[in-house]
Design a protein around this motif. Structure first.
Motif, mmCIF file in Angstrom:
data_model
loop_
_atom_site.group_PDB
_atom_site.id
_atom_site.type_symbol
_atom_site.label_atom_id
_atom_site.label_comp_id
_atom_site.label_asym_id
_atom_site.label_seq_id
_atom_site.Cartn_x
_atom_site.Cartn_y
_atom_site.Cartn_z
ATOM 1 N N PRO A 146 0.749 -1.259 0.000
ATOM 2 C CA PRO A 146 0.000 0.000 0.000
ATOM 3 C C PRO A 146 0.782 1.315 0.000
ATOM 4 O O PRO A 146 0.150 2.368 -0.106
ATOM 5 N N ALA A 147 2.107 1.341 0.145
ATOM 6 C CA ALA A 147 2.749 2.642 0.394
ATOM 7 C C ALA A 147 3.309 3.301 -0.862
ATOM 8 O O ALA A 147 3.830 4.402 -0.802
ATOM 9 N N GLY A 148 3.213 2.626 -2.008
ATOM 10 C CA GLY A 148 3.637 3.246 -3.270
ATOM 11 C C GLY A 148 5.141 3.419 -3.418
ATOM 12 O O GLY A 148 5.593 4.336 -4.103
ATOM 13 N N VAL A 149 5.921 2.537 -2.791
ATOM 14 C CA VAL A 149 7.393 2.663 -2.893
ATOM 15 C C VAL A 149 7.871 2.107 -4.244
ATOM 16 O O VAL A 149 7.502 1.001 -4.628
ATOM 17 N N CYS A 150 8.715 2.873 -4.941
ATOM 18 C CA CYS A 150 9.423 2.344 -6.117
ATOM 19 C C CYS A 150 10.757 1.805 -5.607
ATOM 20 O O CYS A 150 11.644 2.585 -5.248
ATOM 21 N N TRP A 151 10.888 0.505 -5.538
ATOM 22 C CA TRP A 151 12.137 -0.068 -5.009
ATOM 23 C C TRP A 151 13.297 0.298 -5.926
ATOM 24 O O TRP A 151 13.178 0.229 -7.150
ATOM 25 N N LEU B 178 16.806 -4.124 -5.068
ATOM 26 C CA LEU B 178 16.328 -5.278 -5.840
ATOM 27 C C LEU B 178 17.482 -6.242 -6.138
ATOM 28 O O LEU B 178 17.317 -7.460 -6.085
ATOM 29 N N ARG B 179 18.646 -5.695 -6.410
ATOM 30 C CA ARG B 179 19.815 -6.531 -6.688
ATOM 31 C C ARG B 179 20.210 -7.341 -5.455
ATOM 32 O O ARG B 179 20.526 -8.525 -5.531
ATOM 33 N N HIS B 180 20.146 -6.686 -4.314
ATOM 34 C CA HIS B 180 20.449 -7.350 -3.046
ATOM 35 C C HIS B 180 19.453 -8.505 -2.812
ATOM 36 O O HIS B 180 19.830 -9.628 -2.482
ATOM 37 N N CYS C 27 17.971 -14.311 -2.838
ATOM 38 C CA CYS C 27 17.031 -15.361 -3.262
ATOM 39 C C CYS C 27 17.694 -16.346 -4.227
ATOM 40 O O CYS C 27 17.487 -17.555 -4.134
ATOM 41 N N HIS C 28 18.500 -15.829 -5.130
ATOM 42 C CA HIS C 28 19.150 -16.690 -6.119
ATOM 43 C C HIS C 28 20.061 -17.703 -5.426
ATOM 44 O O HIS C 28 20.038 -18.895 -5.733
ATOM 45 N N PHE D 23 12.173 -5.750 -11.624
ATOM 46 C CA PHE D 23 13.045 -6.622 -10.830
ATOM 47 C C PHE D 23 14.005 -7.396 -11.733
ATOM 48 O O PHE D 23 15.213 -7.432 -11.497
ATOM 49 N N ALA D 24 13.461 -8.018 -12.766
ATOM 50 C CA ALA D 24 14.278 -8.922 -13.597
ATOM 51 C C ALA D 24 15.379 -8.194 -14.359
ATOM 52 O O ALA D 24 16.276 -8.824 -14.910
ATOM 53 N N SER D 25 15.305 -6.852 -14.386
ATOM 54 C CA SER D 25 16.291 -6.095 -15.177
ATOM 55 C C SER D 25 17.556 -5.769 -14.389
ATOM 56 O O SER D 25 18.528 -5.299 -14.961
ATOM 57 N N VAL D 26 17.562 -6.000 -13.068
ATOM 58 C CA VAL D 26 18.669 -5.447 -12.273
ATOM 59 C C VAL D 26 19.941 -6.298 -12.310
ATOM 60 O O VAL D 26 21.030 -5.785 -12.059
ATOM 61 N N SER D 27 19.818 -7.580 -12.598
ATOM 62 C CA SER D 27 21.011 -8.440 -12.657
ATOM 63 C C SER D 27 20.626 -9.750 -13.323
ATOM 64 O O SER D 27 19.438 -10.076 -13.442
ATOM 65 N N ASP D 28 21.635 -10.508 -13.691
ATOM 66 C CA ASP D 28 21.335 -11.804 -14.275
ATOM 67 C C ASP D 28 20.694 -12.719 -13.219
ATOM 68 O O ASP D 28 19.778 -13.482 -13.518
#
Ligand SMILES: Cc1ncc(COP(=O)(O)O)c(C=O)c1O
Length: 396
Positions: free
Chosen positions: A181-186, A191-193, A198-199, A224-229
């Motif tokens: 709900p808070a409208g944050v653009c990560w 996202l890379r971290h 997770c990987h 998300f998928a754009s930040v790293s392989d």
């Protein structure tokens, strides 16, 4: 402005959810509803015209994706987010919450777990639980950015705590990017971290990017998928034009899966159940939305939303300073921090529902950290917002 977002649309007789369940959910059918995330703006005419043209044909047999469909969706994503998913990575899905449920059934065994980061869109919790998967919680951390201004408050991810709560049974993490709900653009580093974490552990990230085309105030959505392989290889991205163009009822969503093995498992399951087959109007509405006219409408709509957000912030500041709206970086939902009112859950609901006669989303439904908050949908004509804020001020 070419489009009129001030226009009041009467939804009576359309069986819309926003009004239709008021009695059942709030105990009163006569409230002003500013809860579920659809807009009170008219769906733009270039979309209704496209659907009408097809209706005029009057033969509604089985259908298939138009030949240029994935090229157009992929181009739209590249134009807006500088990431070009390959066409073969993409598939139709019948809604994003349904997509989450399907991914859980395909990838998470019954004794495995799903991580979520509350406060967050409540189906992230309800969908795994409803499918009898355990949910692991990694609550977000509240942050106050420079200057300490409350409208700049936001959330960050707690990676130390994530490492503590995560065990070898955790198979999936559901991310709201941008955050509801808070409208944050990560940002890309966060996202890379997350992707690295997770990987390394074989955790699939479901990145729900349904709000991605509505970044506000100069902020930027990062896919998300754009930040790293690593991010590309461990993720499934869900997206849709449904929020941005107010066509949630048309149900046209997509999944993007860059990893070959995840893709083959997910796509073959969808195919076996024919869940990758669009209904007749889904591609028509999406192609009409992802067009130059759609872009023009989107920009005007976002400019209107930004003014509504500013209006809510200044109204609260001037008339009810104990209600502190966080300025969203994306989308049309404003997270109202009501903790200074010093009301318990029941009293807060009574203030909004019985006294102010408003139906908002109560913050507790988004999980830990949502206590004392209310989520206000500002995708409404300004006059409706004025009516809501004045009722709240008078109730207070
Ligand atoms: C983050 C998020 N995901 C998914 C949805 C719903 O998507 P769908 O209607 O495609 O299931 C919403 C609607 O509010 C949302 O905010």
């Amino acid at each position: 402005m070419k489009y009129n977002f001030d226009k009041i649309i009467d939804r009576t007789g359309t069986d819309d959810l926003k009004h239709g369940v008021l009695e059942e959910r709030y105990g009163d059918a006569n409230l002003l509803p500013l809860w579920v995330a659809d807009m009170d703006f008219e769906t733009p005419q270039f979309i209704t015209d496209a659907i009408r043209r097809r209706l005029d044909h009057s033969l509604f047999g089985y259908t298939m994706m138009p030949a240029n469909y994935w090229q157009r969706v992929s181009q739209w994503i590249e134009d807006h987010h500088q990431w070009r998913p390959r066409e073969e990575w993409m598939t139709y899905i019948p809604g994003i919450v349904k997509g989450i449920g399907m991914a859980i059934n395909v990838f998470v065994k019954e004794d495995e777990k799903v991580i979520i980061q509350p406060p967050v869109y409540h189906p992230f919790r309800l969908t795994p639980l409803g499918n009898r998967r355990q949910v692991v919680y990694n609550p977000l951390i509240e942050t106050l950015s420079t200057g300490g201004q409350w409208s700049c408050a936001s959330y960050s991810m707690d990676f130390d705590q994530l490492a503590e709560v995560c065990d070898e049974k955790c198979r999936m993490l559901i991310l709201s990017n941008p955050h509801n709900p808070a409208g944050v653009c990560w940002d890309a580093d966060t996202l890379r971290h997350l992707a690295h974490f997770c990987h390394e552990r074989g955790i699939i990230v479901i990145s729900d990017e349904i709000h991605c085309d509505m970044a506000l105030f100069g902020n930027r959505h990062v896919p998300f998928a754009s930040v790293s392989d690593e991010a590309a290889q461990c993720s499934i991205t869900f997206g849709a034009p449904s929020k941005t163009f107010n066509i949630a009822g048309i149900v046209s969503s997509y999944a993007i899966v860059p990893n070959d093995s995840l893709r083959s498992r997910f796509f073959s399951w969808l195919e076996a159940n024919e869940l990758n087959e669009p209904h007749l109007f889904a591609p028509i509405a999406t192609l009409a939305a992802f067009s130059p006219e759609g872009e023009e409408w989107r920009k005007e709509m976002l400019a209107y939303i930004e003014r509504n957000v500013d209006y809510v912030i200044s109204f609260c500041h001037d008339h009810m300073p104990k209600i502190k709206p966080w300025r969203p970086e994306a989308s049309f939902l404003v997270w109202l921090d009501c903790r200074d009112l010093d009301l318990d859950h029941e009293q807060l609901n009574r203030l909004f529902v019985s006294r102010a006669r408003l139906a908002l989303n109560d913050g507790e439904m988004f999980g830990k950290g949502g206590e004392g908050f209310m989520r206000l949908n500002v995708a409404a004509p300004r006059s409706v917002l004025t009516q809501a804020l004045e009722s709240l001020r008078d109730a207070l």
